[in-house]
Design a protein around this motif. Structure first.
Motif, PDB file in Angstrom:
ATOM      1  N   ALA A 109       0.828  -1.219   0.000  1.00 21.38           N
ATOM      2  CA  ALA A 109       0.000   0.000   0.000  1.00 21.38           C
ATOM      3  C   ALA A 109       0.858   1.262   0.000  1.00 21.38           C
ATOM      4  O   ALA A 109       0.410   2.334  -0.407  1.00 21.38           O
ATOM      5  CB  ALA A 109      -0.927  -0.006   1.215  1.00 21.38           C
ATOM      6  N   TRP A 110       2.107   1.115   0.438  1.00 28.90           N
ATOM      7  CA  TRP A 110       3.006   2.262   0.562  1.00 28.90           C
ATOM      8  C   TRP A 110       3.388   2.875  -0.786  1.00 28.90           C
ATOM      9  O   TRP A 110       3.829   4.017  -0.841  1.00 28.90           O
ATOM     10  CB  TRP A 110       4.286   1.842   1.305  1.00 28.90           C
ATOM     11  CG  TRP A 110       4.952   0.643   0.728  1.00 28.90           C
ATOM     12  CD1 TRP A 110       4.779  -0.646   1.113  1.00 28.90           C
ATOM     13  CD2 TRP A 110       5.880   0.610  -0.362  1.00 28.90           C
ATOM     14  NE1 TRP A 110       5.547  -1.484   0.341  1.00 28.90           N
ATOM     15  CE2 TRP A 110       6.229  -0.742  -0.567  1.00 28.90           C
ATOM     16  CE3 TRP A 110       6.463   1.590  -1.172  1.00 28.90           C
ATOM     17  CZ2 TRP A 110       7.126  -1.140  -1.563  1.00 28.90           C
ATOM     18  CZ3 TRP A 110       7.361   1.195  -2.157  1.00 28.90           C
ATOM     19  CH2 TRP A 110       7.676  -0.152  -2.347  1.00 28.90           C
ATOM     20  N   VAL A 111       3.218   2.127  -1.865  1.00 29.55           N
ATOM     21  CA  VAL A 111       3.695   2.600  -3.180  1.00 29.55           C
ATOM     22  C   VAL A 111       3.130   3.999  -3.481  1.00 29.55           C
ATOM     23  O   VAL A 111       3.868   4.920  -3.834  1.00 29.55           O
ATOM     24  CB  VAL A 111       3.324   1.592  -4.298  1.00 29.55           C
ATOM     25  CG1 VAL A 111       3.584   2.180  -5.670  1.00 29.55           C
ATOM     26  CG2 VAL A 111       4.101   0.286  -4.118  1.00 29.55           C
ATOM     27  N   GLU A 112       1.824   4.151  -3.290  1.00 32.22           N
ATOM     28  CA  GLU A 112       1.189   5.432  -3.626  1.00 32.22           C
ATOM     29  C   GLU A 112       1.686   6.560  -2.734  1.00 32.22           C
ATOM     30  O   GLU A 112       1.915   7.678  -3.180  1.00 32.22           O
ATOM     31  CB  GLU A 112      -0.341   5.321  -3.505  1.00 32.22           C
ATOM     32  CG  GLU A 112      -0.968   4.529  -4.635  1.00 32.22           C
ATOM     33  CD  GLU A 112      -0.407   4.908  -6.011  1.00 32.22           C
ATOM     34  OE1 GLU A 112      -0.351   6.116  -6.311  1.00 32.22           O
ATOM     35  OE2 GLU A 112       0.005   4.005  -6.766  1.00 32.22           O
ATOM     36  N   TRP A 113       1.868   6.255  -1.437  1.00 28.10           N
ATOM     37  CA  TRP A 113       2.285   7.324  -0.506  1.00 28.10           C
ATOM     38  C   TRP A 113       3.689   7.810  -0.846  1.00 28.10           C
ATOM     39  O   TRP A 113       3.980   8.996  -0.743  1.00 28.10           O
ATOM     40  CB  TRP A 113       2.224   6.840   0.954  1.00 28.10           C
ATOM     41  CG  TRP A 113       0.875   6.298   1.308  1.00 28.10           C
ATOM     42  CD1 TRP A 113      -0.319   6.790   0.851  1.00 28.10           C
ATOM     43  CD2 TRP A 113       0.568   5.187   2.130  1.00 28.10           C
ATOM     44  NE1 TRP A 113      -1.346   6.043   1.345  1.00 28.10           N
ATOM     45  CE2 TRP A 113      -0.835   5.045   2.143  1.00 28.10           C
ATOM     46  CE3 TRP A 113       1.330   4.292   2.872  1.00 28.10           C
ATOM     47  CZ2 TRP A 113      -1.491   4.058   2.857  1.00 28.10           C
ATOM     48  CZ3 TRP A 113       0.682   3.311   3.595  1.00 28.10           C
ATOM     49  CH2 TRP A 113      -0.714   3.190   3.583  1.00 28.10           C
ATOM     50  N   LEU A 114       4.535   6.898  -1.249  1.00 27.92           N
ATOM     51  CA  LEU A 114       5.900   7.321  -1.601  1.00 27.92           C
ATOM     52  C   LEU A 114       5.902   8.100  -2.912  1.00 27.92           C
ATOM     53  O   LEU A 114       6.622   9.084  -3.064  1.00 27.92           O
ATOM     54  CB  LEU A 114       6.841   6.106  -1.668  1.00 27.92           C
ATOM     55  CG  LEU A 114       7.653   5.930  -0.385  1.00 27.92           C
ATOM     56  CD1 LEU A 114       6.772   5.581   0.786  1.00 27.92           C
ATOM     57  CD2 LEU A 114       8.749   4.902  -0.555  1.00 27.92           C
ATOM     58  N   ARG A 115       5.056   7.659  -3.841  1.00 23.47           N
ATOM     59  CA  ARG A 115       4.974   8.408  -5.108  1.00 23.47           C
ATOM     60  C   ARG A 115       4.451   9.822  -4.849  1.00 23.47           C
ATOM     61  O   ARG A 115       4.961  10.788  -5.396  1.00 23.47           O
ATOM     62  CB  ARG A 115       4.051   7.686  -6.086  1.00 23.47           C
ATOM     63  CG  ARG A 115       4.740   6.501  -6.745  1.00 23.47           C
ATOM     64  CD  ARG A 115       3.838   5.875  -7.770  1.00 23.47           C
ATOM     65  NE  ARG A 115       4.478   4.731  -8.397  1.00 23.47           N
ATOM     66  CZ  ARG A 115       3.833   3.716  -8.928  1.00 23.47           C
ATOM     67  NH1 ARG A 115       2.505   3.700  -8.941  1.00 23.47           N
ATOM     68  NH2 ARG A 115       4.487   2.719  -9.492  1.00 23.47           N
ATOM     69  N   GLU A 116       3.427   9.912  -3.986  1.00 20.07           N
ATOM     70  CA  GLU A 116       2.882  11.246  -3.657  1.00 20.07           C
ATOM     71  C   GLU A 116       3.938  12.121  -3.007  1.00 20.07           C
ATOM     72  O   GLU A 116       3.944  13.342  -3.156  1.00 20.07           O
ATOM     73  CB  GLU A 116       1.685  11.113  -2.702  1.00 20.07           C
ATOM     74  CG  GLU A 116       0.392  10.782  -3.425  1.00 20.07           C
ATOM     75  CD  GLU A 116      -0.686  10.273  -2.473  1.00 20.07           C
ATOM     76  OE1 GLU A 116      -0.587  10.546  -1.253  1.00 20.07           O
ATOM     77  OE2 GLU A 116      -1.613   9.581  -2.957  1.00 20.07           O
TER      78      GLU A 116
END
Ligand SMILES: Cc1cc2nc3c(=O)[nH]c(=O)nc-3n(C[C@H](O)[C@H](O)[C@H](O)COP(=O)(O)OP(=O)(O)OC[C@H]3O[C@@H](n4cnc5c(N)ncnc54)[C@H](O)[C@@H]3O)c2cc1C
Length: 408
Positions: A176-183
């Protein structure tokens, strides 16, 4: 007294080894994990024998990291497979080298090692916060967690993310972390299955008869890849160590062209010429199946594979049959889903990190373990790299904290 606080999110091997390094540097270490207990995937890895690392020469070892060899070499030279064995020994866990060169703990399981390790970490002062699911950053830069008691935020001096990949989500690493790191501005490659099985369009007849059966001692070829080993027939297609070893190549081919065709040599001990000679012998009143079994020893699942992919007329012809025995094409139509894979490819790009594994877009936030963009086959390469990058991130944090203390 601790003057600086470091939050490690993810209590798998990468996060725990980072905690071990940091606590020795007298910083306050808080390990957060969404699950009710730590190291669940690590424990799963020990279910059928924990392959901790590999004993082959270092140059061969490092070549297993393929395209990411040079990035990983820095970390793995600093914490080698031998260092990992010594580390386990210090914990009271002896290891041995199996016949394939793979290294296992003597008891084969993860649980004794993990139990001792967690005890040692707790005794040295590491704080564990279970049931803490990280949900990204608040506007003021604090880490936001969801706990059974509600939402909570912390603002440590440095952070190590050791969140794992995206396979076996029920064990905690959901990706789930993928999006938060991209953001947050970090480049993250999409997570993909690695060391995974593949779909094959089996006939109902073949699936019903052979699901779950191993196909032993065959040579799998695909492009430059050629290796002898074992695979398993599944409901959906194929899996097993030989398939995993070729899985990155097969997956990339399917991604590029929609399918991949691997070839199997079902009789590695006989040449095509020998097979033709034997298959051409008089069949007498024998059925074709018993002729093939009698002359070249092919029966069961291997005979099933021949019938699955070879037209009947070719089965009857010794030249065609011998060719198929040495070079049976098996078309793969898709990789199995990420959740079923042993590990993940993709993740945080090395270009998004400095040489200490700190996110360039988020100073003070470091990344380690399987969530980084590298992949490797099974054989102990995965865990060794998680340990090595976890240590490197911890060292990076120590240096970064020293530098920021000097600057203020
Ligand atoms: C069946 C199986 C067998 C395997 N066998 C081997 C083997 O023999 N040898 C080998 O080298 N490798 C093996 N592996 C792979 C190996 O287990 C992993 O590569 C390794 O555990 C990855 O370590 P990590 O610390 O990076 O991540 P993980 O071990 O996945 O740990 C990540 C942690 O982060 C936590 N987390 C994730 N997201 C959040 C969040 N948002 N908030 C809070 N916490 C979070 C998770 O709960 C988890 O505890 C196997 C894997 C599987 C599935």
């Amino acid at each position: 007294m601790h003057s600086r606080t470091v939050a490690i999110i993810g209590g798998g091997p990468a996060g725990l080894i980072a905690a071990e390094i940091l606590i020795q540097d007298k910083v306050q270490v808080d390990v957060y994990d969404s699950m009710p207990s730590l190291g669940r995937k690590f424990l799963m890895a020990g279910k059928s024998g924990l392959n901790l690392t590999h004993s082959e020469p270092f140059d061969t070892f490092i070549s297993r990291y393929g395209q990411r060899r040079s990035e990983m070499e820095v970390f793995l030279r600093d914490f080698t497979p031998e260092d990992l064995r010594l580390w386990a020994r210090e914990l009271g866990i002896e290891t041995f080298v199996g016949s394939s060169g793979r290294v296992f703990p003597v008891g084969m399981k993860t649980s004794p090692l993990l139990r001792r390790w967690l005890r040692r970490l707790a005794e040295s002062g590491v704080n564990f916060h279970l049931h803490h699911a990280w949900r990204g950053w608040d506007e003021d830069g604090s880490l936001r967690f969801l706990t059974p008691e509600g939402q909570t935020s912390v603002h440590p001096d440095a952070v190590i993310l050791a969140l794992g990949g995206g396979s076996w989500a029920k064990l905690g690493s959901t990706g789930a972390w993928v999006e938060w790191l991209r953001e947050a501005g970090a480049e993250v490659q999409a997570l993909k299955p690695s060391n995974c099985g593949f779909d094959v369009a089996w006939s109902d007849h073949f699936r019903t008869r052979f699901e779950g059966q191993p196909v032993k001692s065959v040579i799998l070829s695909f492009r430059n890849f050629r290796r002898q080993g074992e695979l398993v027939i599944t409901k959906h297609g194929v899996e097993g160590s030989l398939i995993y070893a070729a899985s990155a190549l097969l997956r990339d081919e399917i991604e590029a062209s929609g399918r991949a065709v691997l070839h199997l040599d079902l009789t590695p001990d006989r040449t095509e010429g020998q097979l033709i000679e034997r298959l051409s012998r008089s069949r007498g009143s024998r059925s074709l199946s018993s002729h093939i079994e009698k002359t070249v020893g092919i029966r069961g699942v291997k005979a099933g594979l021949l019938r699955e992919f070879l037209p009947k007329a070719e089965l009857e012809d010794p030249v065609h049959l011998a060719r198929a025995l040495k070079h049976l094409p098996v078309p793969l139509i898709a990789a199995r889903p990420l959740d079923e894979a042993i590990s993940s490819a993709g993740g945080v790009s090395f270009e998004a990190l400095d040489e200490n594994l700190m996110l360039r877009a988020k100073p003070g936030v470091f990344c380690a373990g399987e969530m980084l963009d590298w992949e490797a086959p099974t054989g102990g390469y995965l865990l060794t790299a998680c340990f090595a990058t976890g240590r490197a991130a911890a060292r990076g944090v120590i240096e970064w904290l020293r530098r920021s203390a000097r600057d203020t």
